[in-house]
Scaffold this motif. Structure first.
Motif, PDB file in Angstrom:
ATOM      1  N   THR A   1      36.067  21.620 -19.252  1.00 59.58           N
ATOM      2  CA  THR A   1      36.781  20.543 -18.543  1.00 59.58           C
ATOM      3  C   THR A   1      36.108  20.182 -17.220  1.00 59.58           C
ATOM      4  O   THR A   1      36.660  19.394 -16.443  1.00 59.58           O
ATOM      5  CB  THR A   1      38.237  20.962 -18.283  1.00 59.58           C
ATOM      6  N   LYS A   2      34.954  20.806 -16.950  1.00 55.24           N
ATOM      7  CA  LYS A   2      34.163  20.553 -15.740  1.00 55.24           C
ATOM      8  C   LYS A   2      34.924  20.895 -14.462  1.00 55.24           C
ATOM      9  O   LYS A   2      34.692  20.303 -13.406  1.00 55.24           O
ATOM     10  CB  LYS A   2      33.694  19.098 -15.701  1.00 55.24           C
TER      11      LYS A   2
ATOM     12  N   VAL B   1      37.321  31.002 -18.790  1.00 55.15           N
ATOM     13  CA  VAL B   1      36.104  30.498 -18.130  1.00 55.15           C
ATOM     14  C   VAL B   1      35.464  29.389 -18.953  1.00 55.15           C
ATOM     15  O   VAL B   1      35.036  28.359 -18.417  1.00 55.15           O
ATOM     16  CB  VAL B   1      35.119  31.658 -17.886  1.00 55.15           C
ATOM     17  N   LYS B   2      35.405  29.570 -20.283  1.00 57.55           N
ATOM     18  CA  LYS B   2      34.845  28.528 -21.162  1.00 57.55           C
ATOM     19  C   LYS B   2      35.638  27.234 -21.059  1.00 57.55           C
ATOM     20  O   LYS B   2      35.060  26.134 -21.016  1.00 57.55           O
ATOM     21  CB  LYS B   2      34.845  29.016 -22.610  1.00 57.55           C
TER      22      LYS B   2
ATOM     23  N   SER C   1      33.050  28.662  -6.896  1.00 60.84           N
ATOM     24  CA  SER C   1      34.439  28.186  -6.889  1.00 60.84           C
ATOM     25  C   SER C   1      35.426  29.300  -6.577  1.00 60.84           C
ATOM     26  O   SER C   1      36.612  29.043  -6.381  1.00 60.84           O
ATOM     27  CB  SER C   1      34.782  27.569  -8.253  1.00 60.84           C
ATOM     28  N   GLY C   2      34.963  30.550  -6.537  1.00 60.09           N
ATOM     29  CA  GLY C   2      35.845  31.692  -6.296  1.00 60.09           C
ATOM     30  C   GLY C   2      36.330  32.364  -7.560  1.00 60.09           C
ATOM     31  O   GLY C   2      37.079  33.336  -7.498  1.00 60.09           O
TER      32      GLY C   2
END
Length: 446
Positions: free
Chosen positions: A132-133, A126-127, A314-315
């Motif tokens: 990386t946006k 997740v980080k 985003s799911g």
């Protein structure tokens, strides 16, 4: 010591048509994400770089675990499929000359890394995606579901039979012989099943009588096991050399005796007429699994743990927590949002819940945490102001957004092996759930 994976084709593979090694679009995207060094570093640090033989490379292990949970395979099946499929072999960074890690190696690596590293694996993913946006978690939805343990429907007699069989077997493993009541308890289970199927009026009396008899046999097995454990401890003190395997068996024997005492105590309560036993054990091999009632018509009782999920727009499952038993959703809304705020440095702009999370205090505290739009429907009669709020466009939009997590939970259970946890115990469950959600998140971003 950590081994090295094959990043390039070998000389022999150069003569094979490259199309046979080609990955599909999903595996290509997942391959890029799994090349991220921040995901592999914590696992690599758990190996000593100077000692031992070369083991299974971390990237090979993670890729094989992704394939296992993505396609719902057993450990033996993923080993066979990676060995036979050239694209999967290439995806796992294995050349034709490399040996595919076997199923027992994958299981042992799970036990070695433990639940904390697997949980951190999802956090690191997740980080990386935020860095990386690729995602920007500002809108979340929260829900809980039951994850079932791999146990048969528990009855008191079956539970006592499992107790007798396991303690007898473990006592034999540590070199102590005790009287075996396994056949007697097994016959009692069979007779109980036949009596319950009959239409006789005294079947409840027969079931109670059978339970009393089996409880006496289980108590005798427990008493003998306690004596056997004392003898093992005395022999360990006088012996200068104690094998590690024998130590582990003795420790396991001690833990099993502790669980057996709790099961016999709850059986005594049942025989005394107590209908509801708090924190009732439903499995000898998974003593932390609990009865969970979610009000489903098809499944009024489920046995396992509760999984809380936090999903963004985003799911992606940005967070999850495993709870013992079935805590009320009303007590979990605030801790989950606070955990999100601590993890990402800020509260979400929008959050969607179902009615089960509603209390007036929760509503006030969630708003105080900084959530701008809060989709938390009220239970009961609405005031005119509350009615206008719940009929507003943004509130209805949030509630439609909340429904999407039901589809995600269904997908996790149907396609990512979360319908039934085949790994026993709390640690095994945490590892299983961690890899299931990790595989789902990789698939979601591919």
């Amino acid at each position: 010591m950590r081994g090295q994976s094959s990043q390039q084709l070998t000389f022999g593979e150069g003569f094979i048509n490259p199309e046979l090694f080609q990955l599909d679009e999903e595996l290509q995207e997942v391959d890029k994400l799994l090349c991220e060094k921040s995901l592999l570093k914590p696992f690599e640090e758990s190996f000593d770089s100077t000692m031992g033989r070369s083991g299974t490379p971390v990237d090979v292990y993670l890729r094989m675990m992704y394939l296992k949970f993505r396609f719902g395979l057993a450990y033996e099946e993923v080993e066979q499929e990676v060995r036979e499929r050239l694209p999967w072999r290439r995806f796992c960074h294995l050349s034709l000359m490399d040996t595919v890690p076997d199923s027992t190696t994958l299981i042992k690596l799970n036990q070695r890394f433990g639940e904390e590293l697997i949980s951190n694996l999802n956090k690191q993913l997740v980080k990386h995606l935020i860095k990386t946006k690729s995602i920007k978690p500002r809108k979340i939805r929260i829900d809980s579901t039951t994850i079932e343990a791999h146990i048969t429907y528990p009855t008191d007699v079956k539970l006592l039979h499992s107790l007798v069989r396991t303690l007898t077997r473990t006592a034999n493993s540590v070199g102590e012989k005790i009287t075996s009541h396994v056949r007697a308890t097994k016959k009692a289970v069979a007779r109980l099943g036949q009596s319950l199927k009959s239409s006789s009026d005294n079947r409840k009396h027969l079931a109670q009588k059978t339970l009393k008899r089996v409880a006496k046999l289980a108590q005798d097995t427990l008493d003998q096991s306690l004596q056997a454990l004392e003898r093992v401890k005395r022999s360990a003190k006088t012996s200068h050399e104690v094998i590690d395997t024998h130590k582990q068996l003795t420790s396991r024997f001690k833990d099993q005796i502790s669980v057996a005492k709790k099961i016999l105590n709850q059986t005594k309560q049942k025989l005394q007429g107590v209908e509801s036993v708090p924190e009732r054990i439903v499995s000898f091999h998974d003593p932390q699994a609990r009865v969970i009632r979610k009000g489903k018509l098809g499944k009024p009782n489920e046995f396992g743990r509760t999984l809380e999920l936090v999903q963004d727009q985003s799911g992606l499952m940005v967070d999850y927590m495993i709870q013992l038993g079935n805590p009320s959703d009303k007590t979990r809304a605030i801790p989950l949002v606070k955990r999100f705020k601590k993890k990402f440095g800020t509260a979400p702009d929008e959050a969607a819940f179902d009615k089960g999370y509603y209390t007036s205090q929760n509503l006030r505290e969630l708003q105080a945490l900084g959530i701008r739009h809060l989709g938390l429907p009220k239970i009961g009669r609405l005031t005119p102001r509350e009615r206008r709020k719940q009929k507003s466009r943004w509130f209805k939009k949030l509630q439609r957004f909340r429904c999407g997590i039901e589809a995600a939970i269904s997908m996790l259970k149907r396609c990512f092996s979360l319908d039934r946890i085949l790994s026993p115990g709390s640690v095994g469950t945490a590892i299983w759930v961690g890899f299931s959600i990790f595989s789902y998140n990789l698939w979601q971003m591919s």
